[in-house]
Design a protein around this motif. Sequence first.
Motif, PDB file in Angstrom:
ATOM      1  N   HIS A  66       0.829  -1.210   0.000  1.00 37.28           N
ATOM      2  CA  HIS A  66       0.000   0.000   0.000  1.00 37.28           C
ATOM      3  C   HIS A  66       0.868   1.267   0.000  1.00 37.28           C
ATOM      4  N   ARG A  67       2.171   1.139   0.354  1.00 44.02           N
ATOM      5  CA  ARG A  67       3.039   2.324   0.445  1.00 44.02           C
ATOM      6  C   ARG A  67       4.120   2.207  -0.641  1.00 44.02           C
ATOM      7  N   GLY A 115      -3.127  -3.855  -1.493  1.00 43.62           N
ATOM      8  CA  GLY A 115      -3.544  -3.274  -0.231  1.00 43.62           C
ATOM      9  C   GLY A 115      -3.765  -4.353   0.820  1.00 43.62           C
ATOM     10  N   GLY A 147       4.732  -4.073  10.390  1.00 39.74           N
ATOM     11  CA  GLY A 147       3.430  -4.595  10.832  1.00 39.74           C
ATOM     12  C   GLY A 147       3.048  -5.873  10.102  1.00 39.74           C
ATOM     13  N   THR A 148       3.586  -6.044   8.909  1.00 41.59           N
ATOM     14  CA  THR A 148       3.259  -7.213   8.071  1.00 41.59           C
ATOM     15  C   THR A 148       3.762  -8.515   8.693  1.00 41.59           C
ATOM     16  N   ASN A 175       9.389   0.990   9.918  1.00 39.40           N
ATOM     17  CA  ASN A 175       9.204   2.423  10.190  1.00 39.40           C
ATOM     18  C   ASN A 175       8.603   2.651  11.579  1.00 39.40           C
ATOM     19  N   TYR A 177       5.873   1.742  12.927  1.00 35.22           N
ATOM     20  CA  TYR A 177       4.411   1.817  13.082  1.00 35.22           C
ATOM     21  C   TYR A 177       3.691   0.826  12.173  1.00 35.22           C
TER      22      TYR A 177
HETATM   23  C1  LIG Z   1      -4.816  -8.305   5.487  1.00 31.83           C
HETATM   24  C2  LIG Z   1      -4.902  -6.872   5.968  1.00 31.83           C
HETATM   25  N1  LIG Z   1      -5.078  -6.633   7.279  1.00 31.83           N
HETATM   26  C3  LIG Z   1      -5.164  -5.366   7.742  1.00 31.83           C
HETATM   27  C4  LIG Z   1      -5.104  -4.312   6.863  1.00 31.83           C
HETATM   28  C5  LIG Z   1      -5.182  -2.878   7.359  1.00 31.83           C
HETATM   29  N2  LIG Z   1      -3.846  -2.264   7.319  1.00 31.83           N
HETATM   30  C6  LIG Z   1      -3.483  -1.434   6.304  1.00 31.83           C
HETATM   31  S1  LIG Z   1      -1.902  -0.900   6.477  1.00 31.83           S
HETATM   32  C7  LIG Z   1      -1.720  -1.731   7.921  1.00 31.83           C
HETATM   33  C8  LIG Z   1      -0.443  -1.645   8.701  1.00 31.83           C
HETATM   34  C9  LIG Z   1       0.732  -2.076   7.925  1.00 31.83           C
HETATM   35  O1  LIG Z   1       1.873  -1.791   8.674  1.00 31.83           O
HETATM   36  P1  LIG Z   1       3.279  -2.069   8.076  1.00 31.83           P
HETATM   37  O2  LIG Z   1       3.336  -3.428   7.495  1.00 31.83           O
HETATM   38  O3  LIG Z   1       4.254  -1.761   9.131  1.00 31.83           O
HETATM   39  O4  LIG Z   1       3.384  -1.044   6.870  1.00 31.83           O
HETATM   40  P2  LIG Z   1       3.467   0.549   6.913  1.00 31.83           P
HETATM   41  O5  LIG Z   1       2.050   1.040   6.745  1.00 31.83           O
HETATM   42  O6  LIG Z   1       4.063   0.963   8.184  1.00 31.83           O
HETATM   43  O7  LIG Z   1       4.297   0.907   5.735  1.00 31.83           O
HETATM   44  C10 LIG Z   1      -2.868  -2.443   8.248  1.00 31.83           C
HETATM   45  C11 LIG Z   1      -2.993  -3.280   9.451  1.00 31.83           C
HETATM   46  C12 LIG Z   1      -4.944  -4.614   5.489  1.00 31.83           C
HETATM   47  N3  LIG Z   1      -4.859  -3.652   4.577  1.00 31.83           N
HETATM   48  N4  LIG Z   1      -4.835  -5.888   5.068  1.00 31.83           N
END
Ligand SMILES: Cc1ncc(C[n+]2csc(CCOP(=O)(O)OP(=O)(O)O)c2C)c(N)n1
Length: 327
Positions: A66-67, A115, A147-148, A175, A177
């Motif tokens: 997503h980033r 995403g 978070g992943t 990062n 968070y």
């Molecule tokens: C399977 C799934 N669970 C939850 C979400 C909601 N979600 C979007 S971003 C995110 C956090 C991701 O954190 P990280 O992997 O650290 O990536 P960062 O945003 O810090 O780059 C979550 C839980 C999602 N998009 N997909």
Amino acid sequence: MAEPTLDEWKRMYYALVRIRQFEAQVQRLAGAGEIPGFPHLSTGQEAVAVGVCAHLSRDDVLFTSHRGHGHVLAKGSDLERTFAEILGRDSGLCRGRGGSMHLVDSGAGVLGATGVVGGNLALAAGAAWAAQAQGKNTISVVFFGDGTTGAGVFHETLNLSALWRLPLLFVCENNGYAEFTSREEHSNVQHVSSFAVPYAIATKTIDGNDLPTVYAAAHEAIAALRRGAGPYLLECMTYRMAGHYVGDAQPYRSKEELAAIKEKCPIERLKIRLVAEGVTQQELDEIGERARQEVLQGVERARAAARPDPATVLDHVYRSPSLHSIP
Ligand SMILES: Cc1ncc(C[n+]2csc(CCOP(=O)(O)OP(=O)(O)O)c2C)c(N)n1
Ligand SMILES: [Mg+2]
């Protein structure tokens, strides 16, 4: 590793500023309501994208999340078409169907963004397995966040990629968070690199905001991958200078934390190094201005592009042409 020349460092400085400016434009236009959805900016994390992608060829494949704007640009996707995709234009990388979180550009080896947190990991392992089965010398790289690592698919992918010695580079952008939750609150495991150890995967934790450090560590990891040594997990300690998504008011960050952001900035840090090597502030300003102009021009062309024809909404969705006639 051959140390990059001063000109090469300047080109990488340009690449950092280009991503920074790109994200600034995403933020501006999202704020103005021109961008659908919730873009997630990579501001502050540019050195990871640039330092890793500097070692990739067009045939190496990349998966992001997503980033992912910075990764896609660093891998070589066209800037205007990337922005057009984020704006939902027909000239976008996916003809405006994917948007910010689904940038795909097979011509540049960007095989996917998703995403679905963690979804990219298994796809990247599949691409690495395909390259191995076809006897290619290419590698697959996946960018993901700290978070992943809470997702089961992260551990499944570590296991299979180690067993099958896949040419897969895991690049964790730690990062600190996951959305609005700090690492301390979402995991007892301080370093993501610890997860590689039981699977016997080579790993390193590095300062991801220092471009020369990322460049050197990525060189070492990728050289090992190309020798067939199996997967590698590079944990890059970095910092998300923006909110989780555009519009996040960040009440969970203290004033002190926000005030210290500039010290972490990878662009400022590279600037200090380049100045020490004799590059003038004026030249750095000129490089920055060139990057800004390139971005502004690309963004304006993307904005002027047409949106997809609504009549084509089912194109590329269903295989059977007969389904297009559903009223
Ligand atoms: C399977 C799934 N669970 C939850 C979400 C909601 N979600 C979007 S971003 C995110 C956090 C991701 O954190 P990280 O992997 O650290 O990536 P960062 O945003 O810090 O780059 C979550 C839980 C999602 N998009 N997909
Ligand atoms: Mg994170």
